[in-house]
Design an enzyme around this catalytic site. Structure first.
Site, mmCIF file in Angstrom:
data_model
loop_
_atom_site.group_PDB
_atom_site.id
_atom_site.type_symbol
_atom_site.label_atom_id
_atom_site.label_comp_id
_atom_site.label_asym_id
_atom_site.label_seq_id
_atom_site.Cartn_x
_atom_site.Cartn_y
_atom_site.Cartn_z
ATOM 1 N N LEU A 502 0.821 -1.215 0.000
ATOM 2 C CA LEU A 502 0.000 0.000 0.000
ATOM 3 C C LEU A 502 0.849 1.257 0.000
ATOM 4 O O LEU A 502 0.444 2.291 -0.538
ATOM 5 C CB LEU A 502 -0.922 0.014 1.221
ATOM 6 N N GLY A 505 7.502 4.395 3.780
ATOM 7 C CA GLY A 505 8.045 5.626 4.327
ATOM 8 C C GLY A 505 9.499 5.435 4.659
ATOM 9 O O GLY A 505 10.155 4.506 4.195
ATOM 10 N N GLN A 506 10.029 6.322 5.518
ATOM 11 C CA GLN A 506 11.450 6.311 5.806
ATOM 12 C C GLN A 506 11.876 5.043 6.538
ATOM 13 O O GLN A 506 12.948 4.504 6.283
ATOM 14 C CB GLN A 506 11.808 7.540 6.645
ATOM 15 N N GLY A 508 9.638 2.210 7.252
ATOM 16 C CA GLY A 508 8.837 1.014 7.130
ATOM 17 C C GLY A 508 7.918 1.017 5.935
ATOM 18 O O GLY A 508 7.970 1.913 5.094
ATOM 19 N N GLU A 509 7.089 -0.018 5.882
ATOM 20 C CA GLU A 509 6.168 -0.197 4.772
ATOM 21 C C GLU A 509 4.791 -0.582 5.293
ATOM 22 O O GLU A 509 4.656 -1.049 6.426
ATOM 23 C CB GLU A 509 6.686 -1.288 3.823
ATOM 24 N N ASP A 643 -3.497 14.991 10.246
ATOM 25 C CA ASP A 643 -3.545 14.700 8.804
ATOM 26 C C ASP A 643 -4.919 14.163 8.422
ATOM 27 O O ASP A 643 -5.045 13.181 7.695
ATOM 28 C CB ASP A 643 -2.451 13.694 8.434
#
Length: 784
Positions: A502, A505-506, A508-509, A643
């Protein structure tokens, strides 16, 4: 301090204006030496000491300039100085100088022409907007003369060709100014624009600066759709170019296209991963001009076109005649060419700009400008990353202060002596010497709902593995949570089956997985209506093995926090895998995906939906009320989401909505975030003015974001908030909210939005945080 960092940030960002070519006017490396000698060539040279490499602006090496071998004759364009930029650049300005050589030389080019090429084989003669090729040059050997290129050019190779009206010796030193062209677009092919016959005069909406072949159609070139200039609301008027009515737009008449659509094909430098396409459209429906009704796009990866096209329909707007950008989600298609069919909604369709966002444009975050290095007299720390929402790289330099209006400017000229201080419900400009003491007394305030609104200093921020701040939590709340055990069970990894990635990021996934036997591991108080023998769709956040110790600790804290969140409208943490690496947390995933994608695939009930055979949805208020309910729960815990947007809400059965937090990790939404090297990634179009300007994230700023989210919902997520504004203009609008001089721009009332709901939105966007409604009040209003 963090407050001063945000103030510094706002200064950097406010200097840019999408309609001003100053956003892209940085020297590309002739004078600074970043363009290498081997990339500078010439048709000839008078001597080794006047070779091409000495043609650098403001340099006095060798004999002081490039000089061709022979005298330049009138109309003899055989002599040229050529620069290879190694990749495509958007070039807006050129500079020239003669040969001075400490008073020994006195040769210069009184006039010159420019030729350019994107591939090194087809050369194009530059012409200004009135069709003139010759550029006025120098009048002496020492002064630098700068000339704007109107229109700008997109090129890798550029040739300066001296022109004279009599035989003479010429020498030149030159510089190019601009920024890297990150769209990767090398040509668009389209039908030739038409002529509108309005009462009293004709309006020509042809592409008058197109640099390809123009016969019955335009092929293998670029022009007004990529010149960086957005047309005005009234297409009859133009920007100040002394040109004819309709000049800024390229337009087509429905009568000329029996199929009801205009087809435009876009060719790129290589295969790219496309996030979105933005089309600046006119919408003066009083003259029978409207935004396109639908666009159908086909993608070519290698040599073949994909059989299944992408469909997109923007929201029909017959209330607001303003021109606007329409953003088309390209869903991460890989392609080297895109062919789009734009369907007419009325008699005419007018475009002024088309830009693309792809993997290269969104993830270039180096601290130095690409390929050619830093401009002269600039240190590495003076650049912010190349930031390209569309086409222009926008490096920031130390001289930004002279371009910026400080929010405290009205208090006197010495703005560096003033600091913004926030007190409950009001901002003050105070002398910098007293700012520290003032700020210490204003760390918390109590909101209208009785919930403390915590300043940044009091908040524990957890950097989620995908790069998002999971939630912002008051330190007191975090202390209470930290002493408790994790309230979820360990899940066997072997029972997880990978479906798709999906996002990432810096550290992890996030993966979409199927979980076998998940029902046995779920807390019994959690209602789970899936049969025990059925696979469960879950989202798995995974920490990378190379993550540092801080990221690992944050991940474990995030698990503790998520395990405590128990609300029907908040995504639940179901289980974890923390007994071995990689650490994983397993959360719910709703079968209908995120709300943004869900709504963009649907239409409101009505005639348009019947004609397009699109699925419909009508219970928008019910969806919004669920989001408000989830946020009411978070605010009761003093949690700040930071967010909130439709991309962070998931849709389940029977239109159940649950708030999540990993929308930012998805490439699909990279265009929604403003990226800053080494700092936060900012969803500025959803952020309150005080979050952008002061770095304050509170329940009140979440309320602001909810208003934007509600606006998205009522537009069926067919348009990005403030789509007609660039990122920089969005941030500049933030300054207008601060100054409160009635010049701020609000999101317009959606076509399907009743007055009562728009009133709720406007309440969410009140300047004074204490005047914004609480989530409890919003939830009650939506239920009513």
């Amino acid at each position: 301090s963090l407050q001063r960092f945000w103030m510094l940030l706002i200064y950097f960002l406010l200097i840019y204006d999408s309609h001003n070519m100053s956003v892209c006017r940085y020297p590309l490396g002739m004078s600074g030496g970043q363009i290498q000698d081997e990339d500078i060539s010439a048709s000839s040279q008078w001597s080794e000491s006047t070779a091409a490499r000495y043609g650098r602006l403001d340099f006095e090496e060798g004999d002081g300039a490039w000089c061709p071998e022979i005298t330049v004759e009138p109309d003899n364009l055989k002599e040229f100085l050529q620069i290879d930029l190694r990749s495509l650049y958007f070039i807006t300005l050129v500079g020239t100088q003669g040969r001075h050589a400490g008073g020994i030389g006195n040769e210069f080019a009184q006039m010159y022409k420019i030729k350019y090429s994107r591939d090194g084989s087809r050369w194009i003669s530059w012409r200004n907007r009135q069709g003139k090729q010759v550029i006025e040059g120098n009048r002496n050997a020492y002064d630098i003369v700068l000339k704007d290129l109107e229109p700008p050019i997109i090129a890798r190779f550029v040739r300066f060709m001296p022109v004279t009206d009599h035989s003479m010796n010429v020498c030149m030193r030159v510089e190019l100014y601009g920024c890297e062209w990150l769209d990767g677009l090398v040509s668009y092919n389209a039908p030739v624009g038409g002529q509108m016959k309005l009462p009293g005069f004709p309006v020509y909406v042809n592409d008058s600066v197109y640099d390809g072949a123009v016969i019955h159609s335009m092929t293998e070139g670029l022009g007004q759709l990529t010149d960086g200039v957005c047309g005005l609301d009234d297409f009859i008027h133009s920007h100040v170019y002394n040109v004819w009515p309709g000049y800024d737009y390229v337009g087509w008449s429905n009568e000329s296209f029996p199929g009801g659509y205009v087809e435009i094909m876009f060719e790129f430098d290589r295969t790219r991963n496309f996030t979105s396409m933005k089309i600046h459209c006119n919408n003066m429906f009083s003259w029978h001009v409207k935004v396109f009704r639908q666009v159908v796009c086909y993608f070519r990866s290698e040599s073949d076109w994909e059989p299944s096209p992408l469909f997109f329909s923007p929201v029909v707007d017959e209330k607001n005649p303003s021109a606007r950008f329409v953003t088309v989600n390209l869903a991460n298609h890989m392609a080297s060419a895109i062919k789009c069919q734009f369907y007419f909604a009325d008699a005419w369709m007018l475009f002024s700009e088309i830009t693309f966002q792809s993997d290269t444009a969104m993830y270039n975050t180096t601290l130095a400008p690409p390929k050619t290095g830093l401009p002269p007299n600039t240190q590495p720390g003076q650049w912010r990353p190349t930031l390209c929402r569309g086409r222009h790289c926008k490096p920031a330099r130390r001289d930004w202060q002279q371009h910026v209006r400080h929010p405290c400017a009205d208090h006197g000229p010495a703005t560096n002596q003033w600091t913004i201080i926030d007190t409950p419900g009001l901002l003050h400009c105070v002398p910098a010497s007293s700012s520290t003491a003032a700020s210490k007394s204003t760390t918390t305030s109590v909101g209208q709902d009785g919930v403390p609104h915590y300043a940044e200093a009091d908040i524990v921020n957890l950097q989620g593995v995908t790069g998002s701040n999971t939630y912002a939590i008051p330190a007191l709340t975090m202390d209470l949570l930290s002493g408790k055990d994790v309230a979820v069970e360990e899940f066997p990894r072997k029972l997880l089956t990978f479906k798709e990635k999906l996002g990432e990021g810096q550290f992890g996934e996030v993966h979409l997985c199927e979980a076998e036997g998940m029902q046995e591991f779920i807390n019994k108080e959690f209602l789970f209506d899936i049969p025990e023998d059925q696979l469960v769709l879950v989202a798995v956040k995974m920490l990378r093995s190379d993550a540092n110790k801080n990221a690992r600790n944050d991940f474990l804290k995030e698990i503790k926090i998520m395990s405590r969140l128990k609300d029907p409208n908040i995504i639940r943490l179901l289980a974890v895998c923390i007994y071995s690496d990689p650490l994983c947390m397993i959360t719910e995933y709703m079968e209908n995906g995120d709300l943004n994608q869900f709504l963009s695939r649907h239409e409101p009930e009505g005639q348009l939906a019947l004609l397009s055979n699109a699925p419909t949805v009508s219970n928008l208020c019910y969806m919004a009320a669920q989001i408000a309910s989830g946020m009411k729960y978070l605010s009761s815990l003093n949690f700040v989401h930071r967010d909130l947007a439709t991309r962070n809400c998931l849709v389940g059965k029977n239109y159940t909505i649950k708030i999540a937090d990993f929308g930012m990790s998805r490439n699909l939404y990279s265009g929604d975030y403003y990226r800053i090297q080494g700092r936060a990634v900012l969803p500025i179009r959803w952020m309150s003015w005080e979050s952008i300007l002061l770095g304050k994230f509170t329940t009140a700023s979440d309320v602001w974001a909810f208003g934007v989210t509600l606006w998205e919902i009522l537009n069926f997520c067919k348009e990005q908030p403030y789509s007609q504004l660039t990122d920089e203009q969005v941030i500049e609008n933030t300054g207008e909210f601060f100054r409160d001089q009635k010049r701020q721009i609000y999101l317009p009332q959606p076509v399907l939005c009743p007055d009562s709901l728009y009133k709720v939105m406007l309440g969410c966007w009140r300047r004074n945080t204490k005047e914004r409604p609480s989530f409890q009040e919003i939830h009650r209003a939506l239920l009513e």
